[in-house]
Design an enzyme around this catalytic site. Structure first.
Site: not given
Ligand code: 5GP
Ligand code: ZN
Length: 115
Positions: A49, A88, A94, A101
Site C-alpha cells: 500500500h 491521479n 480526482g 494506481h
Molecule cells: P482514480 O479516480 O482514483 O484515479 O481512479 C480510480 C479508478 O478505480 C476508477 O477508474 C474506478 O472505476 C476504479 N475502481 C474503483 N473501485 C474499483 C474496484 O473495486 N474494482 C476495480 N476493478 N476498479 C475500481
Molecule cells: Zn492499498
C-alpha cells in the site's frame, strides 16, 4: 510498507478479493477498471500500500509497475497503436482510491488536450 486492511486495491492485488488479474509479478498487479473509460482500461497497482506517487514508493516497486504496463500493453496490442497512462494524485486530480494506481487507456483514438 505493507498492506492496508481497509483498502480495496490491496485486497484485489493480493487475492483477498477474488479478481481476474491480467498480469502480476512479485510487487505489482494489473486488473480491469470496474468503470472503463476506453475499450481497454486497466489499472496497475503495487501489491503493497502506497497512497500516491509521492508516497515514497521504492524504485523496485516502480519498476515492477512499469513491467506490468509493458506486459499489459503488448498483450492487448497497444504497443504499436499507442496508449495513455495516467496517475491521479489527490483531490484536484480526482483521485478516488487512495492506493496508487496507473491507468492504462487504449483501444481507440484518445485525442489531445490537457492529457
Ligand atoms: P482514480 O479516480 O482514483 O484515479 O481512479 C480510480 C479508478 O478505480 C476508477 O477508474 C474506478 O472505476 C476504479 N475502481 C474503483 N473501485 C474499483 C474496484 O473495486 N474494482 C476495480 N476493478 N476498479 C475500481
Ligand atoms: Zn492499498
Amino acid at each position: 510498507m505493507a498492506k492496508d486492511n481497509d483498502c480495496i486495491f490491496c485486497k484485489l492485488a493480493n487475492g483477498d478479493i477474488p479478481t481476474n488479474l491480467l498480469y502480476e509479478n512479485d510487487l505489482a498487479a494489473a486488473f480491469a477498471d470496474a468503470n472503463p473509460q476506453a475499450p481497454v482500461h486497466v489499472l496497475v497497482v503495487p501489491k503493497d500500500h502506497y497512497a500516491n506517487i509521492i508516497d515514497g514508493i521504492p524504485a523496485d516497486v516502480l519498476a515492477a509497475m512499469v513491467d506490468a504496463v509493458d506486459h499489459v500493453a503488448r498483450e492487448r496490442g497497444l504497443d504499436k497503436a499507442g496508449f495513455r497512462t495516467i496517475m491521479n494524485t489527490g483531490e484536484a486530480a480526482g483521485q478516488t482510491v487512495n492506493h496508487v494506481h496507473m491507468h492504462i487507456l487504449g483501444g481507440t483514438s484518445l485525442g489531445e488536450g490537457l492529457l
